[in-house]
Design an enzyme around this catalytic site. Sequence first.
Site, PDB file in Angstrom:
ATOM      1  N   GLY A  41      52.398  18.308  66.860  1.00 25.55           N
ATOM      2  CA  GLY A  41      53.652  19.192  67.663  1.00 25.55           C
ATOM      3  C   GLY A  41      54.843  18.603  67.057  1.00 25.55           C
ATOM      4  CB  ILE A  42      58.035  18.594  69.173  1.00 24.53           C
ATOM      5  CG1 ILE A  42      57.784  20.236  69.784  1.00 24.53           C
ATOM      6  CG2 ILE A  42      59.395  18.373  69.039  1.00 24.53           C
ATOM      7  CD1 ILE A  42      58.243  20.258  71.154  1.00 24.53           C
ATOM      8  CG  ASP A  89      48.214   3.775  74.531  1.00 23.47           C
ATOM      9  OD1 ASP A  89      48.875   4.705  75.022  1.00 23.47           O
ATOM     10  OD2 ASP A  89      46.968   3.862  74.774  1.00 23.47           O
ATOM     11  CG  ASN A 116      58.137  14.089  70.346  1.00 26.39           C
ATOM     12  OD1 ASN A 116      58.602  15.233  70.838  1.00 26.39           O
ATOM     13  ND2 ASN A 116      57.012  13.732  69.934  1.00 26.39           N
ATOM     14  CB  THR A 137      52.165   8.546  78.789  1.00 27.81           C
ATOM     15  OG1 THR A 137      50.995   8.267  79.358  1.00 27.81           O
ATOM     16  CG2 THR A 137      52.050   8.788  77.327  1.00 27.81           C
ATOM     17  CE1 TYR A 193      49.099  12.810  89.186  1.00 25.38           C
ATOM     18  CE2 TYR A 193      47.341  14.316  89.086  1.00 25.38           C
ATOM     19  CZ  TYR A 193      48.185  13.633  88.626  1.00 25.38           C
ATOM     20  OH  TYR A 193      48.317  13.850  87.279  1.00 25.38           O
TER      21      TYR A 193
END
Length: 314
Positions: A41-42, A89, A116, A137, A193
């Site tokens: 992706g980006i 990670d 990113n 993350t 959630y």
Amino acid sequence: MLGLLRRRGPSGFSPSSTAEEVTAGIDGCGLVAIVTGASHGIGTETCRVLALRGVQVVMGVRNTLSGARVREEIVRQIPTAKIEVLELDLSSMSSVRRFVKNFNALNLPLNILINNAGIAFVPFELSEDGIELHFATNHLGHFLLTDLLLEKIKVTAEQSDIEGRIVIVSSEGYKHAYREGIRFHKINDESGYSRFSAYGQSKLANILHSNELSKNLKEQNAKVVVNSLHPGEVCTNIMHHWAFLHGLMCTLGKFILKDVGQGAATVCYLALHPQVAGVTGKYFIDCNATDPKSPATDKELVKRLWDFSASLVH
Ligand SMILES: NC(=O)c1ccc[n+]([C@@H]2O[C@H](COP(=O)([O-])OP(=O)(O)OC[C@H]3O[C@@H](n4cnc5c(N)ncnc54)[C@H](OP(=O)(O)O)[C@@H]3O)[C@@H](O)[C@H]2O)c1
Ligand SMILES: *[C@@H]1O[C@H](CO)[C@@H](O)[C@H](O)[C@H]1NC(C)=O
């Protein structure tokens, strides 16, 4: 992309400007950048365009096999490209620490850090450190990574007399965070959630992180700027946990949304463009500084998130 989105802002660029266009004529030779989430992706397009401008790029990827494939493809297109691939990670603090060790072993300076990597709309899950996966993350891994690399970025800027730049990829999705902004007391609670709000919360954290870090660096008189951004809507892998939205974005959306070159434009603009020299603590959309809405401007929240994040990573 539709014609109405070609309106140019004060930067001279518009939503349809591509990463190549916004960096045309810029010489990035001698600079070193880290790009997280560079395997798709980006992030991939950002690596490609930085490499095209002569920047030496270190790709942080959780899957080194797909990282190596991306690297190969970029080098095929740009034989002079200088690219390394290192495992990273972001959902694992030990992986972030290992990445920094491996990066330091390369003995490179560091001019540009691009946070990113991201996930969106995943079902409730805890990271290996026991933290809700979006928050772990998208925010916390990057918070730790930035912290561990900051000294190197400051020293590089000092010694080279070239401004260091930290670019944090957020999203307009920050507007859909939980009502209280960040659910400090319930960050890892499955009850209540929402995938949508959990993504929003992590993207809100990205903007708050950028703002507070920018302020800290200003107070230290460091020659390092920090800005956050919304890349625009692009059909990438990020929506694949939400099949309906993914389908919509990658079919009908193709005609009205940005392509990946346009999606990487604001990222590359903030990383390289001389127009934004000295600009820090701002939130950009389409290469244009805009004012984020509350709670992204909340002074209490920003401090609380900083202390909260620091206590989780230390
Ligand atoms: N696309 C949009 O419309 C849009 C809109 C607003 C904001 N954004 C933001 O743009 C950024 C890039 O997204 P994208 O659209 O390019 O999505 P993408 O194609 O899914 O790419 C995301 C990248 O992040 C990596 N990643 C995910 N989890 C990771 C982890 N734990 N550790 C290391 N890397 C990890 C992925 O690696 P794998 O290849 O291994 O999965 C992938 O390389 C994200 O921060 C996202 O929030 C995107
Ligand atoms: C740039 O941002 C300013 C401030 O938010 C806004 O008023 C203006 O419309 C934006 N320009 C473009 C072309 O998006």
